[in-house]
Design a protein around this motif. Structure first.
Motif, PDB file in Angstrom:
ATOM      1  N   PRO A 113       0.798  -1.231   0.000  1.00 27.69           N
ATOM      2  CA  PRO A 113       0.000   0.000   0.000  1.00 27.69           C
ATOM      3  C   PRO A 113       0.826   1.276   0.000  1.00 27.69           C
ATOM      4  N   GLY A 114       1.938   1.313   0.739  1.00 28.53           N
ATOM      5  CA  GLY A 114       2.777   2.512   0.751  1.00 28.53           C
ATOM      6  C   GLY A 114       3.363   2.805  -0.610  1.00 28.53           C
ATOM      7  N   MET A 115       3.817   1.759  -1.278  1.00 27.00           N
ATOM      8  CA  MET A 115       4.367   1.904  -2.624  1.00 27.00           C
ATOM      9  C   MET A 115       3.302   2.432  -3.578  1.00 27.00           C
ATOM     10  N   ILE A 116       2.071   1.935  -3.451  1.00 25.01           N
ATOM     11  CA  ILE A 116       1.001   2.346  -4.350  1.00 25.01           C
ATOM     12  C   ILE A 116       0.589   3.795  -4.079  1.00 25.01           C
ATOM     13  N   ARG A 117       0.482   4.165  -2.808  1.00 25.25           N
ATOM     14  CA  ARG A 117       0.108   5.545  -2.480  1.00 25.25           C
ATOM     15  C   ARG A 117       1.157   6.540  -2.971  1.00 25.25           C
ATOM     16  N   GLY A 118       2.422   6.163  -2.878  1.00 25.17           N
ATOM     17  CA  GLY A 118       3.491   7.089  -3.269  1.00 25.17           C
ATOM     18  C   GLY A 118       4.033   6.878  -4.660  1.00 25.17           C
ATOM     19  N   PHE A 119       3.316   6.113  -5.475  1.00 28.67           N
ATOM     20  CA  PHE A 119       3.827   5.688  -6.776  1.00 28.67           C
ATOM     21  C   PHE A 119       4.318   6.848  -7.632  1.00 28.67           C
ATOM     22  N   ARG A 120       3.581   7.957  -7.667  1.00 31.90           N
ATOM     23  CA  ARG A 120       3.913   9.077  -8.559  1.00 31.90           C
ATOM     24  C   ARG A 120       5.237   9.744  -8.197  1.00 31.90           C
TER      25      ARG A 120
END
Length: 469
Positions: A303-310
């Motif tokens: 989830p952290g990777m997905i939230r900060g993907f940009r």
């Protein structure tokens, strides 16, 4: 700080303690290994198990149940296998209720809880008397009627051998040029203190589960910038929930026991995955080609990777060299970095068995594809290879190890269970049970076994561990 781990392409390199393989004891004499006459010899064993991780310990439990004269050899001073060496932040990829079997407790999904769970198997089933610690295997040789297994101080002769040294026993970093590098490097295996990421420019290399974990840690511990280098990317199931809820093994079990075809499952999974990638806004890293449950592991999203993907600086390339604080890629791009994290996974080292076909294999599927019914080696008699047919599949490892171990003991007792030709496909969860049930009638009575596992798949409470087979 330089990595002291195995790098692909190196003929000789230092490995971390968890990956050390000792050189062959004895001397070569006329094509045979001559062992020192001072070695203690243990003969007339039914079974030797090499490796004291979760797979080896579960095999020992079932060997004891079967009344087999068995010894488990563990190179470390305590059991636990790779889980004893992993950093505390490492974890399983699903709920702890899916790892636990019966009343063998597990407190959490992270490394400390899993290690305590492995120790609990030893305590619960009184396995200590059959475990030899501080016994690294230096060589194993097949001979007519069985195996000779040597440690530094003893020789064990048994009819059967189970190699349970794991499928992830050799952390690997690609070989790259280094010139006056001042970048700190860690394989995911070596990153003991993620606090080191705070405020640092971090580069993560890899396109699978280990790299996803490292990217997630970068956000958790507030790296100042994150660059991601990958050659290809594995499928994951994007989710903003806790990682452990990212996959549902129990749902897969229902599909399998209701007879849903592989093509139908793949169609449902691909529809779900593509919708999730689109909703998460990460279609740029959606793998090429469809997900296929026969060959792909469904990795839960971080989830952290997905939230900060940009905010991740992405490079589809490979690391070519490291100079000072600069990482140069094969496509000519350069990255300024303080920390270089290798999420490049593991290889399987089976050199102690002395079989060229296994020594040269680098991927788990290369080895399992050389085994009858996925687990019995076609390269040597009376040899079972435990991990390749379980790791990187879509199942709980204790669940799979318990079923396989029980059927191995049936095979040793005289029932020909592992006889089907080698296959390339993964044997996922209840598909494993179906494979074993074809020949192991002692443990899977005709008709009754299907009703039992259908009930477990459909009605066993999700909040409760599955029973020990």
């Amino acid at each position: 700080m330089k990595c002291s781990i195995a790098r692909s392409g190196d003929s000789e390199s230092e490995w971390p303690e968890a990956a050390v393989q000792h050189s062959v004891a004895g001397i070569e004499s006329e094509g045979h290994c001559a062992y020192p006459t001072s070695m203690t010899t243990h003969s007339d064993l039914d079974l030797v198990i090499v490796g004291g991780g979760i797979g080896g310990v579960i095999c020992l439990k079932y060997a004891k149940d079967a009344g087999l004269k068995t010894v488990l050899l563990e190179r470390r001073e305590r059991i636990g296998g790779l889980w004893r060496d992993l950093p505390s932040w490492q974890d399983i990829q699903f709920r702890k209720e899916d790892w636990t079997l019966g009343n063998v407790p597990v407190s959490e999904e992270r490394q400390p809880g899993i290690l305590r769970n492995i120790e609990a198997w030893v305590e619960r089933f009184d396995l200590v008397p059959q475990i030899v610690l501080n016994a690294p295997v230096t060589s194993a040789q097949s001979y007519e009627g069985g195996w000779q297994v040597a440690t530094d101080g003893a020789l064990y002769r048994s009819r059967w051998l189970i190699a349970a040294t794991g499928g992830h026993n050799r952390p690997v970093v690609p070989q790259v040029k280094r010139n006056d590098s001042s970048i700190t490097e860690y394989h995911s295996f070596e990153l003991r203190n993620p606090e080191e990421l705070k405020g640092k420019r971090v580069t993560v290399v890899g396109g699978g589960a280990s790299a996803y974990d490292l990217l997630d840690l970068c956000f958790t511990y507030e790296a100042s910038s994150i660059a991601w280098v990958y050659r290809s990317i594995k499928w994951m199931r994007p989710t903003r929930q806790v990682k452990y809820l990212g996959t549902d093994i129990r749902l897969l079990a229902k599909y399998q026991m209701l007879g849903l075809s592989t093509s139908a499952m793949n169609r449902r999974i691909n529809e779900d995955l593509r919708a999730r990638y689109k909703k998460a806004g990460i279609t740029e890293i959606m793998p090429e080609g469809d997900f296929d449950i026969r060959r792909d592991q469904l990795i839960p999203g971080r989830p952290g990777m997905i939230r900060g993907f940009r905010s991740i600086e992405r490079h589809r390339s490979e690391v070519q060299s490291v100079h000072g604080k600069t990482i140069r890629l094969s496509n000519g791009e350069e990255i300024s970095s303080d920390l270089l994290l290798w999420g490049t996974g593991y290889a399987m080292e089976l050199g102690y068995l002395g079989l060229d076909s296994l020594t040269k294999a680098r991927r788990l599927n290369e080895i399992s594809a050389r085994c009858y019914s996925v687990f019995r080696s076609s390269d040597a008699p009376n040899l079972f290879l435990l991990a390749p047919g379980v790791l990187e599949t879509n199942t709980s490892t204790p669940w799979a190890y318990a079923h396989v171990a029980r059927s191995i003991m049936s095979h040793i007792a005289g029932t020909s269970v592992f006889v089907d030709p080698p296959v390339q496909d993964l044997t996922n969860h209840y598909d494993l049970v179906k494979m074993l049930a074809l020949h192991d009638r002692q443990n899977y009575p005709v008709g009754l076994w299907y009703l039992k596992y259908l009930w477990l798949a459909m009605f066993h409470p999700k909040a409760r561990p599955m029973p020990i087979p």
